[in-house]
Design a protein around this motif. Sequence first.
Motif, PDB file in Angstrom:
ATOM      1  N   PHE A   1      -1.910  -2.166 -20.482  1.00  0.00           N
ATOM      2  CA  PHE A   1      -0.658  -2.605 -20.550  1.00  0.00           C
ATOM      3  C   PHE A   1      -0.132  -2.616 -19.035  1.00  0.00           C
ATOM      4  CE2 PHE A   1       4.169  -1.748 -21.314  1.00  0.00           C
ATOM      5  CZ  PHE A   1       4.214  -3.173 -21.684  1.00  0.00           C
ATOM      6  N   VAL A   2      -0.745  -1.672 -18.366  1.00  0.00           N
ATOM      7  CA  VAL A   2      -0.005  -1.160 -16.946  1.00  0.00           C
ATOM      8  C   VAL A   2      -0.414  -2.606 -16.271  1.00  0.00           C
ATOM      9  CG1 VAL A   2      -0.293  -0.036 -14.895  1.00  0.00           C
ATOM     10  CG2 VAL A   2      -0.538   1.005 -16.783  1.00  0.00           C
ATOM     11  N   GLY A   3      -1.358  -3.472 -16.434  1.00  0.00           N
ATOM     12  CA  GLY A   3      -1.594  -4.588 -15.813  1.00  0.00           C
ATOM     13  C   GLY A   3      -0.602  -5.877 -16.066  1.00  0.00           C
ATOM     14  N   GLU A   4       0.142  -5.587 -17.195  1.00  0.00           N
ATOM     15  CA  GLU A   4       1.176  -6.643 -17.455  1.00  0.00           C
ATOM     16  C   GLU A   4       2.771  -6.176 -17.099  1.00  0.00           C
ATOM     17  OE1 GLU A   4       0.946  -7.261 -21.749  1.00  0.00           O
ATOM     18  OE2 GLU A   4      -0.852  -8.268 -21.656  1.00  0.00           O
ATOM     19  N   VAL A   5       2.714  -4.908 -16.878  1.00  0.00           N
ATOM     20  CA  VAL A   5       4.150  -4.227 -16.532  1.00  0.00           C
ATOM     21  C   VAL A   5       4.332  -4.572 -14.811  1.00  0.00           C
ATOM     22  CG1 VAL A   5       5.385  -2.158 -15.834  1.00  0.00           C
ATOM     23  CG2 VAL A   5       3.747  -2.663 -18.089  1.00  0.00           C
ATOM     24  N   VAL A   6       3.205  -4.712 -14.096  1.00  0.00           N
ATOM     25  CA  VAL A   6       3.265  -5.033 -12.754  1.00  0.00           C
ATOM     26  C   VAL A   6       2.359  -6.038 -12.328  1.00  0.00           C
ATOM     27  CG1 VAL A   6       3.974  -2.520 -12.046  1.00  0.00           C
ATOM     28  CG2 VAL A   6       1.673  -3.277 -11.948  1.00  0.00           C
ATOM     29  N   PRO A   7       2.999  -6.674 -11.012  1.00  0.00           N
ATOM     30  CA  PRO A   7       1.921  -7.758 -10.337  1.00  0.00           C
ATOM     31  C   PRO A   7       0.637  -7.034 -10.054  1.00  0.00           C
ATOM     32  CG  PRO A   7       4.413  -7.681  -9.593  1.00  0.00           C
ATOM     33  CD  PRO A   7       4.115  -6.555 -10.219  1.00  0.00           C
ATOM     34  N   ALA A   8      -0.430  -8.128  -9.904  1.00  0.00           N
ATOM     35  CA  ALA A   8      -1.724  -7.579  -9.756  1.00  0.00           C
ATOM     36  C   ALA A   8      -1.750  -6.450  -8.584  1.00  0.00           C
ATOM     37  CB  ALA A   8      -2.691  -8.815  -9.479  1.00  0.00           C
ATOM     38  N   GLN A   9      -1.180  -6.829  -7.484  1.00  0.00           N
ATOM     39  CA  GLN A   9      -1.238  -6.104  -6.208  1.00  0.00           C
ATOM     40  C   GLN A   9      -0.538  -4.595  -6.402  1.00  0.00           C
ATOM     41  OE1 GLN A   9       0.717  -8.811  -6.430  1.00  0.00           O
ATOM     42  NE2 GLN A   9       2.593  -8.669  -5.377  1.00  0.00           N
ATOM     43  N   TYR A  10       0.113  -4.479  -7.600  1.00  0.00           N
ATOM     44  CA  TYR A  10       0.551  -3.088  -7.656  1.00  0.00           C
ATOM     45  C   TYR A  10      -0.046  -2.347  -8.793  1.00  0.00           C
ATOM     46  CZ  TYR A  10       4.779  -4.627  -5.169  1.00  0.00           C
ATOM     47  OH  TYR A  10       5.868  -4.982  -4.152  1.00  0.00           O
ATOM     48  N   VAL A  11      -1.034  -2.838  -9.382  1.00  0.00           N
ATOM     49  CA  VAL A  11      -1.671  -2.241 -10.445  1.00  0.00           C
ATOM     50  C   VAL A  11      -2.373  -0.913 -10.201  1.00  0.00           C
ATOM     51  CG1 VAL A  11      -3.617  -2.517 -12.204  1.00  0.00           C
ATOM     52  CG2 VAL A  11      -2.165  -4.098 -11.713  1.00  0.00           C
ATOM     53  N   ARG A  12      -3.226  -0.786  -9.127  1.00  0.00           N
ATOM     54  CA  ARG A  12      -3.554   0.578  -8.595  1.00  0.00           C
ATOM     55  C   ARG A  12      -2.613   1.541  -8.448  1.00  0.00           C
ATOM     56  NH1 ARG A  12      -8.610   0.878  -6.806  1.00  0.00           N
ATOM     57  NH2 ARG A  12      -8.794  -1.572  -6.254  1.00  0.00           N
TER      58      ARG A  12
ATOM     59  N   GLY B   1       0.607  -1.351  -0.077  1.00  0.00           N
ATOM     60  CA  GLY B   1       0.005  -0.073   0.060  1.00  0.00           C
ATOM     61  C   GLY B   1       0.801   1.296   0.046  1.00  0.00           C
ATOM     62  N   SER B   2       2.146   1.148   0.009  1.00  0.00           N
ATOM     63  CA  SER B   2       2.965   2.324  -0.190  1.00  0.00           C
ATOM     64  C   SER B   2       2.520   3.314  -1.419  1.00  0.00           C
ATOM     65  CB  SER B   2       4.528   1.920  -0.252  1.00  0.00           C
ATOM     66  OG  SER B   2       5.204   3.062  -0.509  1.00  0.00           O
ATOM     67  N   THR B   3       2.945   4.557  -1.065  1.00  0.00           N
ATOM     68  CA  THR B   3       2.583   5.370  -2.267  1.00  0.00           C
ATOM     69  C   THR B   3       3.378   5.150  -3.480  1.00  0.00           C
ATOM     70  OG1 THR B   3       1.976   7.211  -0.493  1.00  0.00           O
ATOM     71  CG2 THR B   3       2.571   7.694  -2.960  1.00  0.00           C
ATOM     72  N   PHE B   4       4.583   4.899  -3.400  1.00  0.00           N
ATOM     73  CA  PHE B   4       5.467   4.415  -4.486  1.00  0.00           C
ATOM     74  C   PHE B   4       5.743   3.112  -4.438  1.00  0.00           C
ATOM     75  CE2 PHE B   4       6.324   8.615  -2.794  1.00  0.00           C
ATOM     76  CZ  PHE B   4       6.020   9.502  -4.025  1.00  0.00           C
ATOM     77  N   ALA B   5       4.868   2.067  -4.235  1.00  0.00           N
ATOM     78  CA  ALA B   5       5.215   0.711  -4.154  1.00  0.00           C
ATOM     79  C   ALA B   5       5.496   0.101  -5.679  1.00  0.00           C
ATOM     80  CB  ALA B   5       3.922   0.123  -3.558  1.00  0.00           C
ATOM     81  N   ALA B   6       5.064   0.415  -6.799  1.00  0.00           N
ATOM     82  CA  ALA B   6       5.157   0.274  -8.024  1.00  0.00           C
ATOM     83  C   ALA B   6       6.508   0.377  -8.515  1.00  0.00           C
ATOM     84  CB  ALA B   6       4.236   0.596  -9.004  1.00  0.00           C
ATOM     85  N   LEU B   7       6.946   1.417  -7.919  1.00  0.00           N
ATOM     86  CA  LEU B   7       8.667   1.641  -8.353  1.00  0.00           C
ATOM     87  C   LEU B   7       9.697   0.660  -7.902  1.00  0.00           C
ATOM     88  CD1 LEU B   7       8.641   5.511  -7.732  1.00  0.00           C
ATOM     89  CD2 LEU B   7       8.457   4.283  -9.785  1.00  0.00           C
ATOM     90  N   ARG B   8       9.307  -0.485  -7.242  1.00  0.00           N
ATOM     91  CA  ARG B   8      10.084  -1.338  -6.756  1.00  0.00           C
ATOM     92  C   ARG B   8      10.290  -2.436  -8.055  1.00  0.00           C
ATOM     93  NH1 ARG B   8       6.300  -2.788  -1.553  1.00  0.00           N
ATOM     94  NH2 ARG B   8       6.981  -0.964  -0.317  1.00  0.00           N
ATOM     95  N   VAL B   9       9.081  -2.239  -8.999  1.00  0.00           N
ATOM     96  CA  VAL B   9       9.413  -2.978 -10.029  1.00  0.00           C
ATOM     97  C   VAL B   9      10.196  -2.516 -11.138  1.00  0.00           C
ATOM     98  CG1 VAL B   9       7.907  -4.295 -11.869  1.00  0.00           C
ATOM     99  CG2 VAL B   9       7.134  -3.991  -9.551  1.00  0.00           C
ATOM    100  N   ARG B  10      11.288  -2.943 -11.637  1.00  0.00           N
ATOM    101  CA  ARG B  10      12.143  -2.338 -12.898  1.00  0.00           C
ATOM    102  C   ARG B  10      11.668  -2.071 -13.834  1.00  0.00           C
ATOM    103  NH1 ARG B  10      14.570  -4.110 -17.228  1.00  0.00           N
ATOM    104  NH2 ARG B  10      16.660  -3.177 -17.923  1.00  0.00           N
ATOM    105  N   ASN B  11      10.605  -3.056 -14.516  1.00  0.00           N
ATOM    106  CA  ASN B  11       9.847  -2.723 -15.771  1.00  0.00           C
ATOM    107  C   ASN B  11       9.185  -1.310 -15.611  1.00  0.00           C
ATOM    108  OD1 ASN B  11      10.899  -4.706 -17.429  1.00  0.00           O
ATOM    109  ND2 ASN B  11       9.155  -6.131 -17.237  1.00  0.00           N
TER     110      ASN B  11
END
Length: 436
Positions: free
Chosen positions: A153-164, A27-37
Amino acid sequence: MTPAAAEASTESTPTGPPSGRRSARTGSTFAALRVRNFRIYATGQAFANTGVWVQNIALDWLTLELTGSPAAVGIAMALQFLPILLFGMHGGMIADRYPKRNILLVTQLCSASVATTLAVLTISGHITVGAIYAMALVGGFVVALDNPTRQSFVGEVVPAQYVRNAIALNAAVFQTTRLVGPAVSSVLIGTVGSGWAFAVNALLYVGPTITLASMRTAELHRTTPLLREKGQLRSALRYVRDRPHVGWTIALVGVFGTFGLNFPVVLTAMASETFHAGAGMYGTFNIVIAVGSIAGALIAGGRSHARLRLILLLGAAFGAAQTLAAFAPNLGTFTVILVLMGVTNLAFQAIANSSVQLWVDPEFRGRVMGLYVLVFMGGTPIGGPIIGWITEHVGVRAGMAVCGIVPLLAAVVLAGVLAARPALARRRRGAAVLAG
């Protein structure tokens, strides 16, 4: 899906975190940035979105210079949205059938070609309003394919828990470039001319092209391509019909896009007629909304799940804020309310977008997002002239008030319908028992 199941699915994101511990971690504000892609993808989007703002400002200004007619600017805008209105779901269907990353690489090349053509024609002195209209229409066809593909495409770049979170951060990037792009465009127009603004946009498309090409394809969460069959658009519409929470959200987004987001119409008039200022004040208004929008996107990004009631609440809050802004007694109050408009606007958009994507199965995501984009953006050529007529013939404050009241009423009515559904279901069951 039964009504009970649909209502249950609005309580939490079906594909979201299953436990409180995981929610805390994602739930971190910048959680998706952990994903390199995603880091690579977001960097490319920063270049692309900056270029979009640079070109849009230059195109509007050049059209006005060539014709002296605001109506011509409106025609150019309508031509950009017309392909979305006609073929938005078709673009989503293509996104479901073919690898989305490859489609985006093609659309980047096409967009760069449009910008290059505009640059060459303008710098060489051969630009005409007819050429602008033609390029606006071609660009609209590109967007009709690019936008639903990019959304899904965002749903393919990150795992489901990071999509939002990823969608919210994308929105924050877009609003940040809204602060930069118009300023860059204004400097280029004032110093070297509109043609070079188009050239800069063409150059900026190198950024997303490189980042898309450098993504690790093995780490993408790709869905199985949709096989070509008849009736795939109709099946997507039936799919949405059978999931009322998805349909209601898309319907509210349509009202929001058609009536709530006519900022170019109402803010220019508020700046010039209500507060007796010039283009600088209009630019300030846009910056204030952008700052609020960045905050709203980051707030949305910190949420790991959302309920339909939150989407309704944010839609109503935005409508109420814009209604209050219409009757603000002075410039200071108006500016403060614009910040609130920006926060609620982007929080609503980011949460509605991510919720729809997470509520639908991956194999339907492209077509559903095509419908989403069609409803959200396709209503602009309808709502803009209506609000423009009200603003011109009834008054500026009346026009802005309508922009707020319609989304507010839509959210309130939909909330009332949802609240009444359990009682109606009980009555039907009771009637069935008596009849039996």
